[in-house]
Scaffold this active site. Structure first.
Site, PDB file in Angstrom:
ATOM      1  N   GLN A 236       0.830  -1.202   0.000  1.00 26.35           N
ATOM      2  CA  GLN A 236       0.000   0.000   0.000  1.00 26.35           C
ATOM      3  C   GLN A 236       0.870   1.260   0.000  1.00 26.35           C
ATOM      4  O   GLN A 236       0.362   2.358  -0.199  1.00 26.35           O
ATOM      5  CB  GLN A 236      -0.943   0.011   1.213  1.00 26.35           C
ATOM      6  CG  GLN A 236      -2.100  -0.975   1.081  1.00 26.35           C
ATOM      7  CD  GLN A 236      -3.092  -0.944   2.240  1.00 26.35           C
ATOM      8  OE1 GLN A 236      -3.344  -1.968   2.855  1.00 26.35           O
ATOM      9  NE2 GLN A 236      -3.674   0.208   2.544  1.00 26.35           N
ATOM     10  N   ARG A 383      -9.546  -0.322   7.474  1.00 23.19           N
ATOM     11  CA  ARG A 383     -10.493   0.564   6.830  1.00 23.19           C
ATOM     12  C   ARG A 383     -10.844   1.763   7.699  1.00 23.19           C
ATOM     13  O   ARG A 383     -12.016   2.102   7.897  1.00 23.19           O
ATOM     14  CB  ARG A 383     -11.751  -0.183   6.442  1.00 23.19           C
ATOM     15  CG  ARG A 383     -12.427   0.585   5.318  1.00 23.19           C
ATOM     16  CD  ARG A 383     -13.422  -0.221   4.580  1.00 23.19           C
ATOM     17  NE  ARG A 383     -13.889   0.595   3.477  1.00 23.19           N
ATOM     18  CZ  ARG A 383     -14.274   0.105   2.321  1.00 23.19           C
ATOM     19  NH1 ARG A 383     -14.241  -1.172   2.091  1.00 23.19           N
ATOM     20  NH2 ARG A 383     -14.697   0.908   1.372  1.00 23.19           N
ATOM     21  N   CYS A 384      -9.812   2.404   8.250  1.00 15.25           N
ATOM     22  CA  CYS A 384     -10.068   3.652   8.947  1.00 15.25           C
ATOM     23  C   CYS A 384      -8.761   4.389   9.016  1.00 15.25           C
ATOM     24  O   CYS A 384      -7.702   3.830   8.795  1.00 15.25           O
ATOM     25  CB  CYS A 384     -10.601   3.415  10.357  1.00 15.25           C
ATOM     26  SG  CYS A 384      -9.437   2.654  11.470  1.00 15.25           S
ATOM     27  N   GLU A 759     -13.222   5.279   4.135  1.00 23.07           N
ATOM     28  CA  GLU A 759     -13.232   4.631   5.433  1.00 23.07           C
ATOM     29  C   GLU A 759     -14.368   5.098   6.321  1.00 23.07           C
ATOM     30  O   GLU A 759     -14.712   4.443   7.300  1.00 23.07           O
ATOM     31  CB  GLU A 759     -11.869   4.857   6.086  1.00 23.07           C
ATOM     32  CG  GLU A 759     -10.796   4.197   5.222  1.00 23.07           C
ATOM     33  CD  GLU A 759      -9.387   4.632   5.527  1.00 23.07           C
ATOM     34  OE1 GLU A 759      -9.234   5.727   6.082  1.00 23.07           O
ATOM     35  OE2 GLU A 759      -8.458   3.891   5.215  1.00 23.07           O
TER      36      GLU A 759
END
Ligand code: FES
Ligand code: FES
Lengths: 806, 163
Positions: A236, A383-384, A759
């Site tokens: 990522q 996912r945040c 997110e």
């Protein structure tokens, strides 16, 4: 202008720029099976790596015998810590300033830990050889509970023995990692102790895992002839991987090329640096041929990148009318065996200090203690943005508990405490400057959309019917209002391993008026190739369809910190707009020259520069691009290119209002999500179709986490949820249809006013689902019960409240 | 380990491979035949990323040894659509944003293709049930369901028009 000149609206539409639901350019490839993911890449002579892993959560490694494995036909090498030690690669630094064993150095600290790395001709032989490596272990006492760990005599990290100072300050105990404090504790306690009403609650945000459909992997290829290392992988943050690889291996950075190919979902799992990467690189250097390592699903769930695992204790105080006066939060954070959290350096608990949420809370305190246990390392933001999910869950539960204490409606309690529109930019008690927001408008819109009053009435009737024995299902109304904090930098606050969290974009306009732009980020399904072209199209007047977006190859893309924490749009999106503006500035000079007027006498109009007051005199961007390369223009260099490195002045603060309506069968614990309404405000909307897709996906991951997904351990440190049999991933059958809605409050400091969005639905969704469950039982005296709310736990809650008594 | 020859028809072509009896079909498809459309997400038959069609049935190709495919007719995602155009389902997934990272997509579309053969006119509930063997981590399914329903409608109206 003649009849053939398209009108302005047509020209705007032709660009497919900001605000348009442009179809994704990625999809033709993906729908035909022509994606190029890590395991699709094959290089000549490539070998396969596989790990021998520890069956124990805590044990001494007495001996490793690799003879039988080495004797197997097709096995090329078996690496152990002893082989890596001369290179100083048996340990590696973590993103959190700790270090982590690459291969077991004398002991193992969690189940599944990497012990030896087998390199073989194919994946089957590698797996055979893994079985043939003989490891003798001596079991040690296991600590899976952080509170126990802080009391225990057992030293987990013997390598740190006697070290009283960690990367984030003093250590209080040999299993303690750090204490992080924000805010005024004495002041907060004084306010709370004196308050009219105080609510207290302890909640556990369980350990879970991002579990993207594609696991992590890499392919390292050392070319001994030219001394270049190429590393393909599910990264990522490819540029950071290159820098880290260079620092670790001693290979100069210009001799390393890192490529992130298509990535099959990330959700935070693919931010970290894992032993598999280091071992593959070493193995390729040793063997001189490419070495691939791709983890399987069990390895993924058991070893790479857990999320959450926060024990949160809160105290919140209010006046009798419900005005919140203070908030105290303490977290015991289980970081597992090594502190490998992927947080900006100055934030060992991420942005947990956004835990005052969307409310105007005058005084607050947050303290976090990080603890070592015999569990896998990680601590990624699933996912945040960094730990924001934990923060929002905490405050949204505290609000509900306070509402119970005040005997007040939780929607109303939120409303009276929201930060008001005119208070922005708002300084929070824990140190953030919220850039913009209009919470009351969003809240009212959401409550009206679901007919909140009507729902409460229906719920009350249901409770009565239940008490009369006419139904066995209860109804829960889940509310949540969240404020996200996304888009790290600014560089002055945010760095990872010393690297400032800016991002970048480089644009080249070709002579015939099409373009390529490269960014420092990397898509894992967010559709960057589609949406970043839209930002540019609006900025430079070249149709999105004529702009190629490229990311992920460090040899060609400008340096950037990558994609996670919803930072791509806030940071790289801003860099894209800024680079576009540089292009436009030069184009203006060229247009003015071509039109024989002064620079200030032309203005940009959709896809061209026109002479002010004489729109029939213009040069299109295509004409300007051609002239940039083919015409000598006095005082202007040839070419049309620009690069921008963007250091954001602040984060962006997307927010949203969610409502979930759920029916719960009291006798089976089975839940039925009847309705889910999600209002998101992510500022300027680049591509509504993509935004909606992100919201559906994030809500579904929230549903998973709230309703069943967890990484659970037994007392021996065995992972109980290491396959998709036990680890809950919702299917189409369990997932409802979501209703999406929005308001638009542009970010005042972002060049196009956009905020992150990917997110938000996860951050806001988890407390919303959880609150729905808890709300259903509120009339029967429930204050709080921990997630995940699987059928069994819900049944137990109902049982504990006496709802099964006849 | 001794290898044996397996002959199968893959996307309309006869293919011959030499495999060990223990080799999973998914790896033979991906590594020997270089059909990298079907993916591996679990190897335990939970995720459906490896879904292909074998003799008219949806099969998770990680659940099957390649030797068991002797003589089989296999269709993978690469066999849908044609060089000059996408299959209706592929088009529809694109149109309705039925994919994000694309990792589940080949399995998803291959399964949907079979589903629509079995039930050309499914309800939303039937689609959701019929697709429950395929996991997607990105989309939340809403747009996948929409894509499949819309493809079904399109196929049906095309075949009505042909009659
Ligand atoms: S890889 Fe075959 S079902 Fe997951
Ligand atoms: S699109 Fe990513 S798993 Fe489905």
């Amino acid at each position: 202008m003649n009849d053939l000149t398209p009108d302005r609206d047509e020209r705007v539409a032709n660009l497919k720029g900001l605000g348009c639901s442009r179809k994704r350019v990625e999809d033709a490839r993906f729908t035909q099976g022509k994606g190029n993911y890590i395991d699709d890449i094959s290089l000549p002579g490539m070998l396969h790596g596989d790990f021998v892993r520890s069956p124990y959560a805590h044990a001494r490694v007495k001996s490793i015998n690799t003879d039988a494995a080495m004797a197997l036909d097709g096995v090329i090498a078996v690496l152990t810590a002893k082989d890596l030690e001369p290179l100083s690669l048996h340990w590696m630094p973590t993103l959190a300033g700790d270090k982590q064993m690459v291969l077991a150095d004398g002991k193992v600290l969690f189940q599944g830990q990497e012990v030896a790395f087998v390199v073989a001709r194919d994946r089957y032989i590698a797996a055979d050889a893994v079985d043939l490596v003989e490891v003798e272990y001596e079991e040690l006492p296991v600590l899976v509970d952080p509170f126990e760990a802080l009391k225990s005599e057992v030293v987990l990290r013997e390598d740190l023995d006697g070290q009283t100072e960690g990367a984030h300050g003093p250590r209080k105990h040999h299993n303690h990692i750090f204490t992080w404090e924000v805010g005024d504790e004495a002041g907060t306690n004084a306010v709370i102790d004196d308050a009219d009403v105080v609510a207290e609650e302890t909640m556990y945000y369980h350990r879970t895992h991002p579990c993207p459909l594609e696991p992590c992997g890499c392919l390292a290829s050392m070319d001994k002839v030219n001394g270049k290392l190429t590393l393909y992988g599910t990264f990522q943050a490819p540029h950071v991987v290159r820098t880290v690889a260079s620092l670790l291996s001693g290979i100069e950075e210009h001799n390393i090329r890192v490529v992130s190919p298509d990535i099959g979902g990330g959700f935070g799992n693919k931010v970290g640096v894992y032993p598999g990467y280091v071992c593959s690189i070493v193995a390729s250097i040793v063997t001189g041929v490419p070495v691939k390592w791709v983890e399987d699903r069990m390895e993924n769930l058991m070893t790479t990148a857990f999320a959450r695992d926060y024990w949160m204790k809160g105290r919140i105080s209010a006046t009798r009318e419900g005005k919140i006066t203070g908030l105290h939060c303490h977290v015991t954070a289980d970081h597992g065996a090594f502190d490998a959290c992927a947080d900006p350096t100055k934030f060992p608990a991420g942005f947990m200090n956004i835990c005052t949420g969307s409310y105007d809370i005058p005084i607050a305190y947050l303290g976090v203690d990080g603890v070592y246990t015999n569990k896998a390392p990680g601590g990624v933001s699933y996912r945040c943005s960094f730990r924001v999910t934990e923060a929002v869950y905490f405050i949204e539960r505290m609000i509900e508990v306070l509402a119970i204490e005040l005997n007040m409606d939780a929607a109303e309690l939120r409303r009276i405490n929201f930060i008001r529109k005119e208070q922005f930019p708002y300084q929070s008690a824990l140190g953030w400057e919220y850039d913009s927001g209009d919470y009351h408008t969003a809240w009212d819109k959401a409550l009206a959309a679901v007919d909140y009053e009507g729902l409460r009435k229906e719920q009350a009737e249901r409770v009565e019917a239940f008490k009369r024995g006419e139904t066995r299902t209860l109804m829960g109304i889940g509310l949540s209002f969240f404020t996200e904090i996304v888009g790290a930098g600014p560089v002055k606050n945010c760095d990872i391993l010393g690297m400032g969290m800016f991002d970048s974009c480089e644009i080249r306009i070709h002579p015939t008026g099409s373009a390529i732009a490269r960014l420092g980020t990397i898509s894992q399904g967010q559709g960057h190739a589609t949406t970043f072209a839209q930002i540019l199209a609006s900025e430079i007047g070249i149709p999105a369809d004529s702009i190629t977006i490229e990311e992920g190859d460090t040899d060609t893309a400008p340096y950037g910190l990558g994609t996670y924490g919803s930072r791509s749009t806030p940071v790289a999106g801003a860099a894209t707009a800024m680079a576009g503006r540089k292009i436009r500035a030069k184009a203006q000079m060229i247009a003015a020259y071509l039109l024989e007027v002064h620079d200030d006498d032309v203005e940009f109009d959709v896809d061209r520069f026109v002479v002010k007051g004489a729109p029939e005199r213009f040069k299109t961007m295509g004409e300007i691009a051609y002239a940039a390369y083919n015409q000598a223009i006095p005082g202007v260099e040839p070419g049309l290119e620009a690069v921008s490195y963007y250091d954001p002045p602040n984060m962006t603060y997307p927010f949203g209002a969610y409502v979930c309506v759920m029916d719960i069968d009291v006798d089976t614990g089975v839940t039925d999500i009847r309705r889910f309404y999600a209002l998101d405000d992510c500022g300027t909307r680049i591509n509504p179709m993509v935004i909606e897709g992100q919201i559906h996906g994030g809500l579904t991951e929230a549903l998973a986490v709230a309703m069943g997904q967890e990484i659970a351990y037994d007392d021996m440190g065995n992972v109980k949820t290491g396959t998709l049999m036990d680890f809950f991933l919702p299917t189409a059958w369990e997932v409802p249809n979501y209703e999406t809605d929005h308001t638009v409050t542009p970010s005042p400091h972002h060049p196009i006013g956009a905020k992150g969005v990917g997110e938000s639905p996860h951050v806001g969704g988890v407390p919303c689902f959880s609150n729905a469950v808890q709300d259903a039982f509120r009339p029967f005296g429930l204050r709080h019960t921990n997630m995940p709310h699987d059928h069994w736990r819900i049944w137990k809650t109902a049982n504990g409240l006496g709802l099964h008594d006849t | 380990m001794t290898k044996q020859i397996v002959e199968m028809t893959v996307n309309g072509e006869t293919r011959e491979v030499m495999v060990e009896p223990r080799e999973l079909l998914i790896y033979v498809l991906r590594e020997q035949l270089r059909l990298t459309g079907p993916h591996v997400g679990c190897e335990t038959s939970h995720c459906g990323a490896c879904t292909v069609e074998i003799n008219g049935k949806s099969v998770k190709s990680c659940t099957m040894f390649a030797v068991q495919a002797q003589g089989a007719e296999i269709t993978t995602i690469e066999g849908l659509g044609s060089p000059d155009g996408l299959h209706v389902l592929q088009e529809s997934f694109k149109e309705h944003h039925g994919l994000q990272c694309g990792y589940c997509t080949p399995g998803m579309i291959t399964r949907a293709h079979r589903l629509l053969q079995e039930n050309p006119n499914p309800t939303e509930e039937e689609v959701r049930f019929g697709m429950a063997g395929n996991i997607c981590r990105c989309t939340g399914y809403q747009n996948i369901v929409k894509s499949i329903l819309s493809a079904a409608a399109e196929i049906n109206s095309a075949s009505e028009a042909a009659q």
